[in-house]
Design a protein around this motif. Structure first.
Motif, PDB file in Angstrom:
ATOM      1  N   LEU A 101       0.590  -1.517   0.030  1.00  0.00           N
ATOM      2  CA  LEU A 101      -0.254   0.151   0.047  1.00  0.00           C
ATOM      3  C   LEU A 101       1.021   1.472  -0.056  1.00  0.00           C
ATOM      4  O   LEU A 101       0.183   2.468   0.117  1.00  0.00           O
ATOM      5  N   LYS A 102       2.036   1.251   0.382  1.00  0.00           N
ATOM      6  CA  LYS A 102       3.013   2.632   0.084  1.00  0.00           C
ATOM      7  C   LYS A 102       3.436   3.591  -1.102  1.00  0.00           C
ATOM      8  O   LYS A 102       2.758   4.099  -0.653  1.00  0.00           O
ATOM      9  N   PRO A 103       2.531   2.994  -2.352  1.00  0.00           N
ATOM     10  CA  PRO A 103       2.924   3.876  -3.062  1.00  0.00           C
ATOM     11  C   PRO A 103       1.962   5.070  -2.989  1.00  0.00           C
ATOM     12  O   PRO A 103       2.240   6.250  -3.478  1.00  0.00           O
ATOM     13  N   LEU A 104       0.660   4.174  -2.417  1.00  0.00           N
ATOM     14  CA  LEU A 104      -0.653   5.336  -2.658  1.00  0.00           C
ATOM     15  C   LEU A 104      -1.216   5.660  -1.722  1.00  0.00           C
ATOM     16  O   LEU A 104      -0.750   6.813  -1.183  1.00  0.00           O
ATOM     17  N   LEU A 105      -0.838   5.282  -0.192  1.00  0.00           N
ATOM     18  CA  LEU A 105      -0.905   5.876   1.686  1.00  0.00           C
ATOM     19  C   LEU A 105       0.540   6.543   2.125  1.00  0.00           C
ATOM     20  O   LEU A 105       0.306   7.574   2.862  1.00  0.00           O
ATOM     21  N   GLY A 106       2.108   6.363   1.381  1.00  0.00           N
ATOM     22  CA  GLY A 106       2.516   7.292   2.705  1.00  0.00           C
ATOM     23  C   GLY A 106       2.845   6.459   3.870  1.00  0.00           C
ATOM     24  O   GLY A 106       2.603   5.196   4.496  1.00  0.00           O
ATOM     25  N   ASN A 107       2.884   7.760   4.524  1.00  0.00           N
ATOM     26  CA  ASN A 107       2.695   7.128   5.928  1.00  0.00           C
ATOM     27  C   ASN A 107       1.586   7.481   6.580  1.00  0.00           C
ATOM     28  O   ASN A 107       1.488   8.520   7.475  1.00  0.00           O
ATOM     29  N   SER A 108       0.839   7.234   5.699  1.00  0.00           N
ATOM     30  CA  SER A 108      -0.972   7.396   6.511  1.00  0.00           C
ATOM     31  C   SER A 108      -1.350   7.079   8.023  1.00  0.00           C
ATOM     32  O   SER A 108      -0.147   5.689   8.229  1.00  0.00           O
TER      33      SER A 108
END
Length: 457
Positions: free
Chosen positions: A80-87
């Motif tokens: 999920l990191k490409p979209l959510l970053g550090n959410s």
């Protein structure tokens, strides 16, 4: 008695390679049938061990009693990191707690009353949009519930409808991102160092970058409006102007982009799933559909819904609750043991994955009466009340309960009532729905219904 659709369980033991193949196709049918009765199950791979916990006492321990000892698994963030970053969806510890301190005030009760007109406007737009499809022919309803759920997000967050150019582009790109996003990233399965590339598909990275770029435009524009004193009083403004009571700082633009991305993913994807399944269940059980239509008409009349109406939609709320029980949008959650544990006499090593499965917990044969049946009336029974307290968690539980849970319950009940007041939904026998789970529980080949006007819309 007709039972709602349920994916077949995996038969017998399979190799790790075969399990991964099945898992990529559907999280649910990759699991063995015994999980619907087991209190705990252990799964081993060459690199880590997982423990699915269905016993209510273990779930309570992980989510409520000692949540800091069982942080979100870092393996989940790999894909999920490409979209959510550090959410807020993927962070842990002090970072997560700071994010929640800033976000939570936007979703308090009074704020939900403030955004209700925007929810209602999205519902009215959906009712109008369905008029062109209400001809008795088979229609794929998930695409329509996805549309209205996205509309709710943009109207409540940024005070813009889905027809807004940037909103429409985010919606379109997000659908492409869903198609490109794999269920499991290599980094979730192998103990890779941080410097090793995660080999996200090019399309996954491209669509995520486009979505984040568009959200950055919306966020930067809102920041300028806040500084100029012209910003509307919506969720984005509330979040962006709320200072952390501990450090006195607000979100910077990049941090806000991370949070908007998860609001869209969680608030749009999960709401679309729940609403589509609710409509399908009402089509399967027309007596309940007629009851909901009668309740909505008696509550709203022919006018525009008001915030106070929602509390009077008791049957609609029970139908939506039962939908979330049978088809929880997020079927599994993964935590990680931060220290050695002992669960049911078994040693659980540090780093082990703790899987909590609303899907299996909500259908557990040793907990619920008639667990696979559609029975909105169950919540008035002693069994239903007991299980609601100990074995019902469509929005997680404890300190990491979804911050938008109250928002989602108002949205789902309102939209369901508005749509059923205006239209009748019937099943398409030749296109039965079958649930599959990737990020959320959706129809394997869509959810198809016939729509006809219930009255002059």
């Amino acid at each position: 008695m007709t039972l709602p659709p349920k994916p077949p369980a995996r038969e017998g033991r399979v190799s790790l390679w075969r399990y991964l193949q099945l898992f990529r196709q559907d999280i649910l049918s990759a699991q063995p049938a015994r999980l619907y009765r087991a209190w705990m199950a252990e799964f081993r791979t060459p690199f880590f061990r997982s423990y699915m916990c269905n016993q209510p006492e273990l779930v309570d321990l992980v989510l409520k009693q000692r949540p800091d000892d069982f942080p979100k698994s870092n393996r989940i963030r790999e894909g999920l990191k490409p979209l959510l970053g550090n959410s807020v969806f993927v962070t842990n510890g002090d970072v997560w707690k700071r994010q929640r301190r800033i976000i939570d005030p936007a979703f308090e009760g009074g704020r939900l009353r403030d955004v209700f007109p925007a929810m209602c406007a999205a519902g009215e737009s959906a009712v109008a949009r369905l008029a062109g499809l209400a001809d008795g022919n088979a229609q794929e309803i998930e695409s329509e519930t996805s549309h209205v759920a996205a509309d709710v997000i943009f109207r409540t967050l940024f005070s813009i409808p889905i027809e807004n150019e940037i909103a429409a582009r985010v919606f379109a790109e997000f659908r492409e991102h869903q198609r490109a996003q794999p269920v499991v990233n290599l980094g979730a399965l192998l103990p890779l160092p941080a410097w090793v590339p995660r080999f996200h598909a090019r399309k996954t990275k491209t669509t995520a970058a486009v979505i984040r770029g568009l959200i950055t435009q919306l966020t930067a524009a809102r920041m300028a409006e806040i500084e100029a004193g012209t910003a509307p009083d919506d969720l984005a403004t509330k979040i962006m102007t709320t200072a952390d009571p501990v450090d006195g700082k607000t979100f910077e633009t990049e941090e806000m982009v991370d949070q908007v991305a998860i609001f869209f993913l969680a608030g749009h994807e999960t709401s679309a799933s729940a609403l589509a399944w609710a409509l399908y269940l009402l089509a399967l059980y027309p007596d309940w559909q007629d009851r909901i239509a009668t309740e909505a008409q008696a509550t709203f009349g022919d006018g525009t819904p008001e915030f106070g109406h929602v509390s009077r939609l008791r049957a609609t709320r029970d139908v939506f609750r039962e939908t979330l029980r049978l088809y929880p949008p997020v079927p599994m959650m993964v935590r990680e043991a931060s220290r050695p544990e002992t669960f049911r006499g078994r040693d659980v090593r540090t780093g082990s994955q703790i899987v909590l499965s609303p899907w299996h917990l909500h259908r557990h044969e040793r907990l619920w009466d008639a667990p696979d049946a559609f029975d909105p009336g169950r919540f008035a029974t002693e069994n239903g009340k007991s299980c609601m307290r100990s074995a019902y968690m469509p929005f997680s539980a404890g300190q990491r309960v979804c911050t938008g849970a109250g928002f989602a319950m108002i949205e789902g009940v309102l939209l369901l009532a508005m749509l059923v007041r205006a239209y009748r939904f019937d099943v398409v026998p030749e296109r039965p729905a079958m649930p599959v789970a990737h990020l959320t529980v959706r129809g394997k080949d869509g959810i198809w219904l016939r729509i006809t006007p219930r009255k002059a819309a």
